[in-house]
Enzyme design. Sequence first.
Site, PDB file in Angstrom:
ATOM      1  N   HIS A   1      55.045  27.053  37.063  1.00 32.96           N
ATOM      2  CA  HIS A   1      53.425  28.077  37.881  1.00 32.96           C
ATOM      3  C   HIS A   1      53.855  29.381  37.136  1.00 32.96           C
ATOM      4  O   HIS A   1      53.092  30.899  37.064  1.00 32.96           O
ATOM      5  CB  HIS A   1      53.558  28.130  39.092  1.00 32.96           C
TER       6      HIS A   1
ATOM      7  N   ASP B   1      53.603  35.962  34.382  1.00 31.05           N
ATOM      8  CA  ASP B   1      53.778  34.716  34.216  1.00 31.05           C
ATOM      9  C   ASP B   1      53.649  34.192  32.912  1.00 31.05           C
ATOM     10  O   ASP B   1      52.908  33.412  32.469  1.00 31.05           O
ATOM     11  CB  ASP B   1      52.134  33.678  34.484  1.00 31.05           C
TER      12      ASP B   1
ATOM     13  N   HIS C   1      52.182  38.833  39.482  1.00 29.19           N
ATOM     14  CA  HIS C   1      53.527  38.105  39.017  1.00 29.19           C
ATOM     15  C   HIS C   1      52.583  38.102  37.232  1.00 29.19           C
ATOM     16  O   HIS C   1      51.520  38.004  36.637  1.00 29.19           O
ATOM     17  CB  HIS C   1      53.754  36.794  38.380  1.00 29.19           C
TER      18      HIS C   1
ATOM     19  N   GLU D   1      47.583  29.443  44.689  1.00 34.09           N
ATOM     20  CA  GLU D   1      48.542  29.806  45.139  1.00 34.09           C
ATOM     21  C   GLU D   1      47.858  30.056  46.146  1.00 34.09           C
ATOM     22  O   GLU D   1      49.196  30.425  47.558  1.00 34.09           O
ATOM     23  CB  GLU D   1      48.870  31.313  45.007  1.00 34.09           C
TER      24      GLU D   1
ATOM     25  N   HIS E   1      49.963  27.773  40.299  1.00 35.92           N
ATOM     26  CA  HIS E   1      49.219  28.835  39.050  1.00 35.92           C
ATOM     27  C   HIS E   1      49.805  27.597  37.257  1.00 35.92           C
ATOM     28  O   HIS E   1      49.323  28.504  37.173  1.00 35.92           O
ATOM     29  CB  HIS E   1      49.076  29.938  39.015  1.00 35.92           C
TER      30      HIS E   1
ATOM     31  N   ASP F   1      48.807  35.717  45.596  1.00 35.00           N
ATOM     32  CA  ASP F   1      49.568  36.669  45.710  1.00 35.00           C
ATOM     33  C   ASP F   1      49.537  38.309  44.913  1.00 35.00           C
ATOM     34  O   ASP F   1      50.561  39.028  44.770  1.00 35.00           O
ATOM     35  CB  ASP F   1      50.934  36.142  45.228  1.00 35.00           C
TER      36      ASP F   1
ATOM     37  N   ASP G   1      47.225  39.635  39.364  1.00 34.84           N
ATOM     38  CA  ASP G   1      48.093  38.912  39.894  1.00 34.84           C
ATOM     39  C   ASP G   1      49.752  39.649  39.993  1.00 34.84           C
ATOM     40  O   ASP G   1      49.344  40.297  39.413  1.00 34.84           O
ATOM     41  CB  ASP G   1      48.801  37.732  39.292  1.00 34.84           C
TER      42      ASP G   1
ATOM     43  N   ASP H   1      45.543  34.787  41.710  1.00 32.35           N
ATOM     44  CA  ASP H   1      46.488  34.042  42.392  1.00 32.35           C
ATOM     45  C   ASP H   1      46.362  35.295  43.559  1.00 32.35           C
ATOM     46  O   ASP H   1      46.434  36.896  43.372  1.00 32.35           O
ATOM     47  CB  ASP H   1      47.693  34.508  41.555  1.00 32.35           C
TER      48      ASP H   1
END
Length: 301
Positions: A141, A128, A126, A273, A101, A230, A124, A228
């Site tokens: 990332h 980030d 997360h 990712e 990412h 994830d 996402d 992303d």
Amino acid sequence: MTKNKISIIGVPMDLGQSRRGVDMGPSALRYAGAIEKLEELKYQIYDLGDIPIIRPDKPNTDHDSKLKNLKQVVEANQKLSEMVDQEVTKGHFPLIFGGDHSIAIGSLAGISKHYDNLGVIWYDAHGDLNSSETSPSGNIHGMPLAVSLGIGDDKLTAIGDYVPKVKPENIVIIGARSLDLGERELIRNKGIQVYTMHEIDRLGMPAVMEEAIGYLQNRTDGVHLSLDLDGLDPSEAPGVGTPVIGGITYRESHLAMEMLEESSMLTSAEFVEVNPILDEKNKTATVAVGLMGSLFGEKLK
């Protein structure tokens, strides 16, 4: 900007984190039929291939910032920024294949200069939103959204030669369920709109997307989707480097993509990712291609 002409740029980057394999993400997405899917939907595709990534002889940490592989991440993102800028200038829709990412730094640097108020949907697990001061790992990332806000190492924030790339009030994070303490503080201080899994579970994905789309439509002149894999639950997308259980389902994600397509607000996108080494028979890339289909108008009837 027209979505009829799509420019695909692969960024085989794995230097923004510490698990090998995500550099094969662009190849996995192509192998899973991304280009064929988009051509079936009657788009004109320009596959520009992959940006060459110069790997260091061994992983390195910048002495001053404590960031890993900083020089190589900066060089790759600068090149990506230039390529994306060129494609937006042509009126093409940039579709970027990652890679980790950290490549969103270059994506946003190349895109945002064409808009006064670019909106960003950060799909996402997360935020980030880390910097060298808050990151527990030094992995870049985990920093691209902070960098795009102008927060972080000068070598990263200066990519594209302007700061910032996005405004905090133009960001919507969807699917968050793993936020570091520094990220939570930044979200509160900047007033960033976040829909965690709690909101998705409580309100439902239709309401979350309606709110997010309405929020951005009133304040932006273009919207970039940074997805992303994830963000999805690991049972649906196992081939990611930082899986977090309790994520968005495959069906919820399809609905989100369908609603974004119906809004006609999206002007660029990236899928990041995908790590084939950690995957099950390229399942995660196949999921990503399915989501691309919904994002670009695939219908059952």
